[in-house]
Write an enzyme that holds these catalytic residues in place. Structure first.
Site, PDB file in Angstrom:
ATOM      1  N   ASP A  14      -5.789 -38.053 -29.510  1.00 49.09           N
ATOM      2  CA  ASP A  14      -4.899 -38.733 -29.340  1.00 49.09           C
ATOM      3  C   ASP A  14      -3.628 -38.095 -29.742  1.00 49.09           C
ATOM      4  O   ASP A  14      -3.303 -38.060 -31.101  1.00 49.09           O
ATOM      5  CB  ASP A  14      -4.829 -40.308 -29.905  1.00 49.09           C
ATOM      6  CG  ASP A  14      -5.530 -41.356 -28.992  1.00 49.09           C
ATOM      7  OD1 ASP A  14      -6.016 -41.011 -28.089  1.00 49.09           O
ATOM      8  OD2 ASP A  14      -6.160 -42.245 -29.536  1.00 49.09           O
ATOM      9  N   ASP A 248       0.733 -51.941 -33.025  1.00 48.68           N
ATOM     10  CA  ASP A 248       0.448 -50.993 -32.281  1.00 48.68           C
ATOM     11  C   ASP A 248      -0.770 -51.610 -31.663  1.00 48.68           C
ATOM     12  O   ASP A 248      -1.911 -51.577 -32.260  1.00 48.68           O
ATOM     13  CB  ASP A 248      -0.180 -49.750 -33.064  1.00 48.68           C
ATOM     14  CG  ASP A 248      -0.232 -48.736 -31.998  1.00 48.68           C
ATOM     15  OD1 ASP A 248      -0.490 -48.919 -30.582  1.00 48.68           O
ATOM     16  OD2 ASP A 248      -0.743 -47.541 -32.392  1.00 48.68           O
ATOM     17  N   ASP A 254     -10.683 -51.612 -27.559  1.00 43.62           N
ATOM     18  CA  ASP A 254     -11.784 -50.866 -28.099  1.00 43.62           C
ATOM     19  C   ASP A 254     -12.367 -51.423 -29.392  1.00 43.62           C
ATOM     20  O   ASP A 254     -13.412 -51.664 -29.733  1.00 43.62           O
ATOM     21  CB  ASP A 254     -11.273 -49.451 -28.415  1.00 43.62           C
ATOM     22  CG  ASP A 254     -11.174 -48.628 -27.180  1.00 43.62           C
ATOM     23  OD1 ASP A 254     -11.368 -48.883 -26.016  1.00 43.62           O
ATOM     24  OD2 ASP A 254     -10.178 -47.695 -27.208  1.00 43.62           O
TER      25      ASP A 254
HETATM   26 NA    NA Z   1      -3.522 -50.373 -33.493  1.00 44.04          NA
END
Ligand code: NA
Ligand code: ADP
Length: 305
Positions: A14, A248, A254
């Site tokens: 990422d 975030d 996930d």
């Molecule tokens: Na996060």
């Protein structure tokens, strides 16, 4: 049936860019932050499940490069057992992630690289790992044919199957009948059923449709609204868990899937597993990043009332 969890999916590095807004095509803007970290839905789910206390094997393919080294370091630190093919002629996957520096909203481009070549032969090579686990998890970031074969292997071996149909890509209808649990988010559920999930009633209608296609239960994640657990026996709305300011939300789904799978692996009942998943995700969204944001078992247990 074994004790652990096996997950088929992709790893990507990422690369996250913080900025006040998305640049328009042809425009360059100044960002406010940057980081490189481990990502990929399957990989994040594996890290989440391992940090939540499960014994996890992660089945995937990576390249022989620096991002591949990041994958191996990630699994050694999180205690995930890697079942990886390392390719010489394909790069490790990578993702571009834009994160809005005030709202935390994100936009993502994923290139699967080596993991994009995962095929039926690769799944067959991992057959034992799948058959010996208690719970199997996969998504749609690698080719759907591989997901289908792996779910079929798991189902025939009596392994509990979890299918996270993400991103919203086409897949064979036969997959529905192989799912003990299908876990779409709101957007993915809307793509599967063909109408938006504006209300809880819409989500229940979506759940009914997914049940009619053959899944054991639909577990629809609704962002800050929590989760709808929908089976023939029960339809229950489980609220999201709030532990602090949301920083975030990348990888919230996930975190939920990994937490849910780890709880099922410990033979928790499905609704208890949903609450455990919500706690896992509720903590992860208060931290920047994806895999590094996944909480430990002690942290999760501390927020479950
Ligand atoms: Na996060
Ligand atoms: P995805 O990350 O796949 O888009 P969701 O946005 O539905 O998935 O989030 C998955 C789960 O993460 C939700 O069901 C919820 O439990 C948790 N979650 C997401 N956003 C928040 C939030 N703002 N506050 C608390 N929990 C959240």
């Amino acid at each position: 049936m074994g004790a652990g969890i096996s997950i088929l999916g992709i790893f990507v590095a990422d690369t996250a860019y913080l900025a006040p807004r998305m640049p328009a095509v042809g425009e360059t803007i100044t960002g406010s932050g940057f980081s490189v970290g481990p990502g990929g839905k399957g990989s994040n789910q594996a890290v989440a499940a391992a940090r939540a206390g499960a014994q996890v094997s992660f089945i995937s393919k990576i390249g022989r490069d620096t991002f591949g080294d990041l994958a191996l370091k990630t699994y050694s630190e999180a205690g995930v057992t890697p079942r990886l093919v390392i390719m010489d002629d394909q790069p490790t996957g990578a993702a571009f992630i834009y994160v809005n520096d005030s709202t935390g909203d994100n936009a993502i481009i994923v290139y699967a690289g080596a993991a994009g070549t995962i095929g039926i032969d690769d799944v067959e090579a991992a057959r034992q790992t799948i058959e010996q686990s208690a719970v199997f998890v996969t998504q749609l970031e690698q080719p759907a044919a591989a997901a289908y074969r792996a779910l079929d292997i798991a189902r025939r071996a009596g392994v509990v199957t979890i299918f996270n149909p993400a991103p919203a890509e086409a897949f064979p209808d036969e997959i529905y009948g192989l799912c003990d649990y299908i876990i779409p988010n709101e957007t993915e559920a809307a793509a599967l059923v063909g109408f938006p999930l504006n209300t809880l009633e819409d989500a229940k209608r979506a759940g009914d449709l997914l049940l009619s296609r053959g899944v054991g239960a639909a577990v629809i994640t609704l962002g800050a609204r929590g989760v709808l657990f929908h089976s023939a026996a029960a339809s229950v709305h489980v609220p999201a868990v709030t532990v602090g300011p949301v920083i975030d939300t990348t990888g919230a789904g996930d975190a939920f899937v990994g937490g849910f799978a780890s709880a099922l692996g410990r033979r928790m009942d499905p609704l208890g597993a949903v609450r455990f998943g919500c706690a896992t995700a509720g903590i992860a969204v208060t931290r920047r990043g994806t895999a590094p944001a996944m909480p430990t078992l002690a942290e999760i247990e501390a927020v479950i009332v």
